[in-house]
Structure formats: structure tokens, C-alpha cells
Design a protein around this motif. Sequence first.
Motif, PDB file in Angstrom:
ATOM      1  N   ASN A   1       0.824  -1.212   0.000  1.00  0.00           N
ATOM      2  CA  ASN A   1       0.000   0.000   0.000  1.00  0.00           C
ATOM      3  C   ASN A   1       0.857   1.260   0.000  1.00  0.00           C
ATOM      4  OD1 ASN A   1      -2.390  -1.400  -0.053  1.00  0.00           O
ATOM      5  ND2 ASN A   1      -2.691  -1.317   2.155  1.00  0.00           N
ATOM      6  N   PHE A   2       1.999   1.211   0.643  1.00  0.00           N
ATOM      7  CA  PHE A   2       2.862   2.386   0.722  1.00  0.00           C
ATOM      8  C   PHE A   2       3.732   2.545  -0.522  1.00  0.00           C
ATOM      9  CE2 PHE A   2       6.792   4.533   2.086  1.00  0.00           C
ATOM     10  CZ  PHE A   2       6.252   5.720   2.542  1.00  0.00           C
ATOM     11  N   HIS A   3       4.232   1.448  -1.064  1.00  0.00           N
ATOM     12  CA  HIS A   3       5.243   1.531  -2.115  1.00  0.00           C
ATOM     13  C   HIS A   3       4.718   1.394  -3.542  1.00  0.00           C
ATOM     14  CE1 HIS A   3       8.772   1.750   0.450  1.00  0.00           C
ATOM     15  NE2 HIS A   3       8.206   0.836   1.236  1.00  0.00           N
ATOM     16  N   TYR A   4       3.520   0.868  -3.732  1.00  0.00           N
ATOM     17  CA  TYR A   4       3.043   0.617  -5.089  1.00  0.00           C
ATOM     18  C   TYR A   4       1.779   1.403  -5.378  1.00  0.00           C
ATOM     19  CZ  TYR A   4       6.296  -3.296  -5.198  1.00  0.00           C
ATOM     20  OH  TYR A   4       7.422  -4.072  -5.156  1.00  0.00           O
ATOM     21  N   SER A   5       1.580   1.688  -6.658  1.00  0.00           N
ATOM     22  CA  SER A   5       0.369   2.390  -7.074  1.00  0.00           C
ATOM     23  C   SER A   5      -0.832   1.449  -7.003  1.00  0.00           C
ATOM     24  CB  SER A   5       0.530   2.917  -8.500  1.00  0.00           C
ATOM     25  OG  SER A   5       0.621   1.833  -9.404  1.00  0.00           O
ATOM     26  N   GLU A   6      -2.005   2.022  -7.166  1.00  0.00           N
ATOM     27  CA  GLU A   6      -3.253   1.256  -7.032  1.00  0.00           C
ATOM     28  C   GLU A   6      -3.331   0.103  -8.029  1.00  0.00           C
ATOM     29  OE1 GLU A   6      -6.884   0.656  -5.124  1.00  0.00           O
ATOM     30  OE2 GLU A   6      -5.481   2.254  -4.680  1.00  0.00           O
ATOM     31  N   ALA A   7      -3.041   0.366  -9.284  1.00  0.00           N
ATOM     32  CA  ALA A   7      -3.158  -0.677 -10.308  1.00  0.00           C
ATOM     33  C   ALA A   7      -2.065  -1.738 -10.166  1.00  0.00           C
ATOM     34  CB  ALA A   7      -3.086  -0.048 -11.688  1.00  0.00           C
ATOM     35  N   ARG A   8      -0.904  -1.322  -9.741  1.00  0.00           N
ATOM     36  CA  ARG A   8       0.207  -2.267  -9.631  1.00  0.00           C
ATOM     37  C   ARG A   8       0.030  -3.234  -8.460  1.00  0.00           C
ATOM     38  NH1 ARG A   8       6.557  -0.698  -9.349  1.00  0.00           N
ATOM     39  NH2 ARG A   8       7.326  -2.806  -9.636  1.00  0.00           N
ATOM     40  N   ARG A   9      -0.700  -2.811  -7.432  1.00  0.00           N
ATOM     41  CA  ARG A   9      -0.924  -3.683  -6.270  1.00  0.00           C
ATOM     42  C   ARG A   9      -1.672  -4.947  -6.644  1.00  0.00           C
ATOM     43  NH1 ARG A   9      -3.423   0.555  -2.384  1.00  0.00           N
ATOM     44  NH2 ARG A   9      -2.172   2.170  -3.293  1.00  0.00           N
ATOM     45  N   ASN A  10      -2.690  -4.837  -7.481  1.00  0.00           N
ATOM     46  CA  ASN A  10      -3.450  -6.025  -7.885  1.00  0.00           C
ATOM     47  C   ASN A  10      -2.568  -7.019  -8.621  1.00  0.00           C
ATOM     48  OD1 ASN A  10      -5.684  -4.956  -6.737  1.00  0.00           O
ATOM     49  ND2 ASN A  10      -6.792  -4.606  -8.626  1.00  0.00           N
ATOM     50  N   TRP A  11      -1.743  -6.522  -9.523  1.00  0.00           N
ATOM     51  CA  TRP A  11      -0.856  -7.416 -10.263  1.00  0.00           C
ATOM     52  C   TRP A  11       0.183  -8.046  -9.335  1.00  0.00           C
ATOM     53  CZ3 TRP A  11      -1.915  -9.296 -14.797  1.00  0.00           C
ATOM     54  CH2 TRP A  11      -2.778  -8.585 -15.633  1.00  0.00           C
ATOM     55  N   THR A  12       0.664  -7.281  -8.378  1.00  0.00           N
ATOM     56  CA  THR A  12       1.649  -7.821  -7.439  1.00  0.00           C
ATOM     57  C   THR A  12       1.050  -8.953  -6.618  1.00  0.00           C
ATOM     58  OG1 THR A  12       2.681  -5.643  -7.308  1.00  0.00           O
ATOM     59  CG2 THR A  12       3.255  -7.214  -5.600  1.00  0.00           C
ATOM     60  N   TRP A  13      -0.163  -8.773  -6.114  1.00  0.00           N
ATOM     61  CA  TRP A  13      -0.807  -9.831  -5.335  1.00  0.00           C
ATOM     62  C   TRP A  13      -1.169 -11.026  -6.205  1.00  0.00           C
ATOM     63  CZ3 TRP A  13      -0.160 -10.376  -0.494  1.00  0.00           C
ATOM     64  CH2 TRP A  13      -0.008  -9.271   0.342  1.00  0.00           C
ATOM     65  N   ALA A  14      -1.562 -10.784  -7.452  1.00  0.00           N
ATOM     66  CA  ALA A  14      -1.877 -11.900  -8.354  1.00  0.00           C
ATOM     67  C   ALA A  14      -0.630 -12.735  -8.626  1.00  0.00           C
ATOM     68  CB  ALA A  14      -2.462 -11.374  -9.663  1.00  0.00           C
ATOM     69  N   PHE A  15       0.488 -12.068  -8.873  1.00  0.00           N
ATOM     70  CA  PHE A  15       1.726 -12.808  -9.111  1.00  0.00           C
ATOM     71  C   PHE A  15       2.244 -13.471  -7.839  1.00  0.00           C
ATOM     72  CE2 PHE A  15       2.340  -9.986 -12.945  1.00  0.00           C
ATOM     73  CZ  PHE A  15       2.049 -10.997 -13.839  1.00  0.00           C
ATOM     74  N   PHE A  16       2.000 -12.866  -6.687  1.00  0.00           N
ATOM     75  CA  PHE A  16       2.371 -13.497  -5.421  1.00  0.00           C
ATOM     76  C   PHE A  16       1.594 -14.797  -5.230  1.00  0.00           C
ATOM     77  CE2 PHE A  16       1.539 -13.943  -0.802  1.00  0.00           C
ATOM     78  CZ  PHE A  16       2.833 -14.229  -0.400  1.00  0.00           C
ATOM     79  N   SER A  17       0.313 -14.766  -5.556  1.00  0.00           N
ATOM     80  CA  SER A  17      -0.513 -15.968  -5.450  1.00  0.00           C
ATOM     81  C   SER A  17      -0.017 -17.064  -6.392  1.00  0.00           C
ATOM     82  CB  SER A  17      -1.964 -15.613  -5.762  1.00  0.00           C
ATOM     83  OG  SER A  17      -2.763 -16.750  -5.784  1.00  0.00           O
ATOM     84  N   LEU A  18       0.294 -16.701  -7.615  1.00  0.00           N
ATOM     85  CA  LEU A  18       0.809 -17.682  -8.574  1.00  0.00           C
ATOM     86  C   LEU A  18       2.198 -18.181  -8.182  1.00  0.00           C
ATOM     87  CD1 LEU A  18      -0.420 -16.036 -11.878  1.00  0.00           C
ATOM     88  CD2 LEU A  18      -1.355 -18.049 -10.729  1.00  0.00           C
ATOM     89  N   PHE A  19       3.002 -17.317  -7.582  1.00  0.00           N
ATOM     90  CA  PHE A  19       4.323 -17.720  -7.098  1.00  0.00           C
ATOM     91  C   PHE A  19       4.189 -18.749  -5.975  1.00  0.00           C
ATOM     92  CE2 PHE A  19       7.885 -16.841  -4.123  1.00  0.00           C
ATOM     93  CZ  PHE A  19       8.905 -17.359  -4.907  1.00  0.00           C
ATOM     94  N   LEU A  20       3.262 -18.518  -5.056  1.00  0.00           N
ATOM     95  CA  LEU A  20       3.022 -19.501  -3.993  1.00  0.00           C
ATOM     96  C   LEU A  20       2.556 -20.829  -4.574  1.00  0.00           C
ATOM     97  CD1 LEU A  20       1.263 -17.521  -1.134  1.00  0.00           C
ATOM     98  CD2 LEU A  20       3.512 -18.558  -1.113  1.00  0.00           C
ATOM     99  N   LEU A  21       1.660 -20.767  -5.548  1.00  0.00           N
ATOM    100  CA  LEU A  21       1.189 -21.993  -6.181  1.00  0.00           C
ATOM    101  C   LEU A  21       2.342 -22.750  -6.831  1.00  0.00           C
ATOM    102  CD1 LEU A  21      -1.253 -23.757  -7.082  1.00  0.00           C
ATOM    103  CD2 LEU A  21      -1.175 -22.451  -9.200  1.00  0.00           C
ATOM    104  N   SER A  22       3.221 -22.040  -7.508  1.00  0.00           N
ATOM    105  CA  SER A  22       4.341 -22.719  -8.171  1.00  0.00           C
ATOM    106  C   SER A  22       5.281 -23.360  -7.158  1.00  0.00           C
ATOM    107  CB  SER A  22       5.095 -21.747  -9.073  1.00  0.00           C
ATOM    108  OG  SER A  22       5.742 -20.757  -8.303  1.00  0.00           O
ATOM    109  N   MET A  23       5.495 -22.720  -6.016  1.00  0.00           N
ATOM    110  CA  MET A  23       6.349 -23.331  -4.993  1.00  0.00           C
ATOM    111  C   MET A  23       5.672 -24.542  -4.358  1.00  0.00           C
ATOM    112  SD  MET A  23       8.431 -20.357  -3.018  1.00  0.00           S
ATOM    113  CE  MET A  23       7.036 -19.630  -2.234  1.00  0.00           C
ATOM    114  N   ILE A  24       4.365 -24.514  -4.224  1.00  0.00           N
ATOM    115  CA  ILE A  24       3.649 -25.622  -3.593  1.00  0.00           C
ATOM    116  C   ILE A  24       3.564 -26.827  -4.527  1.00  0.00           C
ATOM    117  CG2 ILE A  24       1.354 -26.325  -2.808  1.00  0.00           C
ATOM    118  CD1 ILE A  24       1.145 -23.494  -1.578  1.00  0.00           C
ATOM    119  N   VAL A  25       3.307 -26.596  -5.785  1.00  0.00           N
ATOM    120  CA  VAL A  25       3.133 -27.709  -6.723  1.00  0.00           C
ATOM    121  C   VAL A  25       4.461 -28.395  -7.029  1.00  0.00           C
ATOM    122  CG1 VAL A  25       2.425 -28.283  -9.071  1.00  0.00           C
ATOM    123  CG2 VAL A  25       1.017 -26.806  -7.691  1.00  0.00           C
ATOM    124  N   VAL A  26       5.539 -27.650  -7.017  1.00  0.00           N
ATOM    125  CA  VAL A  26       6.844 -28.272  -7.275  1.00  0.00           C
ATOM    126  C   VAL A  26       7.222 -29.084  -6.074  1.00  0.00           C
ATOM    127  CG1 VAL A  26       9.294 -27.814  -7.562  1.00  0.00           C
ATOM    128  CG2 VAL A  26       7.631 -26.538  -8.870  1.00  0.00           C
TER     129      VAL A  26
END
Length: 130
Positions: free
Chosen positions: A105-130
Motif C-alpha cells: 500500500n505504501f510503495h506501489y500504485s493502485e493498479a500495480r498492487r493487484n498485479w503484485t498480489w496476483a503474481f504473489f498468489s501464482l508464485f506460492l502456487l508454483s512453490m507448492i506444486v513443485v
Amino acid sequence: MQLGAIETGFVFLLAVLGLIAPLVLIASLAERARGFAIALILSASIAGCLVAVFSFLKEPALLLELRWVTPFSFSLTVDRLSAFFLLLVCSVAIPVTVFGVPYFNFHYSEARRNWTWAFFSLFLLSMIVV
């Protein structure tokens, strides 16, 4: 096919991190949708910790066959070693999610936050599935 409680938790973990949270984040720019997706990521991480603990204590390995999702034979197995790493990844993801909210919330713009959280979710999925 009848799924037990552990298998259902594992399917919930995979579905939330791989499909539901990224779609909510990409489809909506609303603050409430982001909060809902972050809560889903947090609950999936907690469910992953529970699945890991129960899989570690359970003697036969957890086998989740996903033939009904893919046109070919595909399955995921959680034995004791993978349960340990699942617990490690999910237990680290919980504080990262909690402390990541004010940081993003402090470091990223409004639109970039959604993409950051979406990629964080996919990153967690990739670590779990491997």
C-alpha cells in the motif's frame, strides 16, 4: 470420487492460489476485491499448513488424482518430505501476506498492487506444486 478432509483442503489451496485469487485481482480494481483476494491467499496458506501437518502425521501418502481436470493422467502426492516443505512454504507465506499489505500500500500504485498480489498468489502456487 469421494474426497476426505485433507484432500479437500489441498484442492482448496490449489484452487484459491491458482485460479480464484488471481482472477479476482485482475478482474476488479476495487479495494474490497483486493482485500477479499488477500484474505483468500491468507486462508489458503493456513489451509496449506493444516494439510501439511495432517499429511505429515498420516502414514500413507496423500494422493490426489486429477484425471477429471486434465485429459491425461495427472496426480499430486504429498508424502512426509513434501509435507515438510509445504508447511515451510505456507508458514512463511502467512507473515509475508500479513506484512505485505501495508508495504504494498505504501510503495506501489493502485493498479500495480493487484498485479503484485496476483503474481504473489501464482508464485506460492508454483512453490507448492513443485
